[in-house]
Design a protein around this motif. Structure first.
Motif, short mmCIF file in Angstrom:
data_model
loop_
_atom_site.label_atom_id
_atom_site.label_comp_id
_atom_site.label_asym_id
_atom_site.label_seq_id
_atom_site.Cartn_x
_atom_site.Cartn_y
_atom_site.Cartn_z
N GLU A 240 0.85 -1.19 0.00
CA GLU A 240 0.00 0.00 0.00
C GLU A 240 0.88 1.24 0.00
OE1 GLU A 240 -3.10 0.19 2.90
OE2 GLU A 240 -3.42 -1.97 2.80
N TRP A 241 0.57 2.13 -0.90
CA TRP A 241 1.24 3.42 -0.96
C TRP A 241 0.39 4.41 -0.18
CZ3 TRP A 241 2.47 -0.20 -4.34
CH2 TRP A 241 3.71 -0.17 -4.98
N GLN A 242 0.99 5.16 0.70
CA GLN A 242 0.24 6.19 1.41
C GLN A 242 -0.19 7.28 0.44
OE1 GLN A 242 -0.71 5.50 4.50
NE2 GLN A 242 0.40 3.60 4.13
N GLY A 243 0.57 7.44 -0.60
CA GLY A 243 0.25 8.36 -1.68
C GLY A 243 1.06 7.93 -2.88
N SER B 115 10.69 9.81 -3.80
CA SER B 115 10.20 9.77 -2.41
C SER B 115 9.08 8.75 -2.18
CB SER B 115 9.76 11.16 -1.97
OG SER B 115 8.74 11.63 -2.82
N HIS B 116 8.23 8.46 -3.14
CA HIS B 116 7.14 7.50 -2.96
C HIS B 116 7.24 6.38 -3.99
CE1 HIS B 116 5.20 10.05 -0.04
NE2 HIS B 116 5.36 11.07 -0.87
N THR B 117 8.46 6.00 -4.32
CA THR B 117 8.69 4.99 -5.35
C THR B 117 9.27 3.73 -4.73
OG1 THR B 117 9.13 6.76 -6.94
CG2 THR B 117 9.86 4.55 -7.54
N MET B 118 8.70 2.58 -5.09
CA MET B 118 9.26 1.30 -4.65
C MET B 118 10.48 1.03 -5.52
SD MET B 118 7.48 -2.50 -4.60
CE MET B 118 6.42 -2.20 -3.18
N LEU B 119 11.63 0.80 -4.88
CA LEU B 119 12.90 0.63 -5.59
C LEU B 119 13.34 -0.82 -5.54
CD1 LEU B 119 14.60 3.78 -4.04
CD2 LEU B 119 13.42 3.62 -6.25
N GLN C 27 22.47 0.75 -0.79
CA GLN C 27 22.61 1.98 -1.58
C GLN C 27 21.26 2.68 -1.76
OE1 GLN C 27 24.36 0.30 -5.05
NE2 GLN C 27 26.42 0.40 -4.21
N GLY C 28 20.32 2.41 -0.85
CA GLY C 28 19.05 3.12 -0.87
C GLY C 28 17.88 2.38 -1.49
N GLY C 29 18.10 1.14 -1.94
CA GLY C 29 17.01 0.36 -2.52
C GLY C 29 16.12 -0.25 -1.45
N HIS C 30 14.98 -0.81 -1.88
CA HIS C 30 14.03 -1.42 -0.96
C HIS C 30 13.98 -2.94 -1.08
CE1 HIS C 30 11.82 2.61 -1.61
NE2 HIS C 30 12.66 2.73 -0.61
N LYS D 273 9.90 4.32 5.02
CA LYS D 273 10.37 5.70 4.83
C LYS D 273 9.84 6.29 3.53
CE LYS D 273 14.67 5.08 7.39
NZ LYS D 273 16.13 4.92 7.28
N ALA D 274 9.52 5.41 2.56
CA ALA D 274 8.96 5.86 1.28
C ALA D 274 7.43 5.85 1.33
CB ALA D 274 9.45 4.96 0.15
N ASP D 275 6.85 5.69 2.53
CA ASP D 275 5.40 5.64 2.71
C ASP D 275 4.76 4.47 1.99
OD1 ASP D 275 5.36 7.86 4.39
OD2 ASP D 275 5.20 9.24 2.69
N ILE D 276 5.48 3.34 1.97
CA ILE D 276 4.96 2.13 1.35
C ILE D 276 4.96 1.02 2.40
CG2 ILE D 276 5.28 0.39 -0.46
CD1 ILE D 276 6.91 2.58 -2.00
N THR D 277 3.85 0.33 2.52
CA THR D 277 3.74 -0.77 3.46
C THR D 277 3.50 -2.05 2.68
OG1 THR D 277 2.72 0.72 5.07
CG2 THR D 277 2.50 -1.65 5.47
N MET D 278 4.38 -3.03 2.88
CA MET D 278 4.24 -4.33 2.21
C MET D 278 3.56 -5.30 3.15
SD MET D 278 7.18 -6.74 0.51
CE MET D 278 7.22 -5.92 -1.08
N SER D 279 2.70 -6.13 2.61
CA SER D 279 1.98 -7.12 3.40
C SER D 279 2.96 -8.01 4.16
CB SER D 279 1.12 -7.97 2.47
OG SER D 279 0.68 -9.13 3.15
N SER D 280 2.63 -8.28 5.40
CA SER D 280 3.48 -9.17 6.20
C SER D 280 3.52 -10.57 5.61
CB SER D 280 2.98 -9.21 7.64
OG SER D 280 1.66 -9.73 7.69
#
Length: 178
Positions: A45-48, A120-124, A134-137, A158-165
């Motif tokens: 889920e993206w917060q935005g 800032s709101h991108t899944m990397l 190096q800053g990836g997710h 930190k990128a306002d993204i929540t991944m399902s547990s």
């Protein structure tokens, strides 16, 4: 449990679709990675969203991956949004409109020069061994000939993204260094 079954089922369906076609090993690997990314986005889920484009934008600087992912993800939807797969230059401003950015190992040097404030709101998602540091997710790696992935949930947060547990349970979790 149902989410895990759906995640695995969709990967199997994508793998069967790829196996049915005449594709090379590199295309199969790219297709599977596109399927993983589809599920990463589907179960997050993206917060935005990065920008209200009216569609979900998956980007990569690799034209071969873009071609394969476009074929694999044709007519798929993420959170009711059509998926568009786009070729981007990592040094351009266009990366700030990506919801998910895939950086293959061949683009590691370019990745190091990217202005991260544009993402800032991108899944990397990447492949290089040090991509998360190096800053990836999320990072793909091979284990016993199979594609696996590791996730840094705190970096996603930190990128306002929540991944399902439930998806995190399938991954190797990378914790933030103290």
């Amino acid at each position: 449990m149902l989410a895990i079954k759906r995640f695995v089922t969709s990967l199997i369906m994508l793998a069967l679709a790829v196996a049915a076609g005449e594709t090379g090993a590199a295309d199969k690997e790219a297709a599977l990675k596109a399927g993983f990314m589809f599920n990463f986005a589907r179960y997050s889920e993206w917060q935005g969203l990065a920008k209200p484009l009216g569609y979900f934008k998956l980007c990569s600087p690799d034209i071969e991956f873009v071609d394969t992912a476009s074929w694999v993800l044709h007519k798929q939807r993420i959170h009711e949004l059509e998926i568009r797969v786009s070729l981007v230059e990592l040094d351009s401003l266009s990366i700030n409109q990506c919801n998910l950015l895939f950086v293959p190992t061949a683009y590691r040097k370019n990745w190091l020069t990217v202005d991260r404030t544009l993402l800032s709101h991108t899944m990397l998602v990447g492949e290089a061994p040090d991509f998360i540091h190096q800053g990836g997710h999320i990072r793909f790696f091979l284990l016993a000939g199979k594609i696996r992935f590791e996730v840094a949930p705190e970096e996603l947060k930190k990128a306002d993204i929540t991944m399902s547990s439930k998806v995190l349970r399938l991954s190797r979790v990378v914790k933030e260094e103290q």
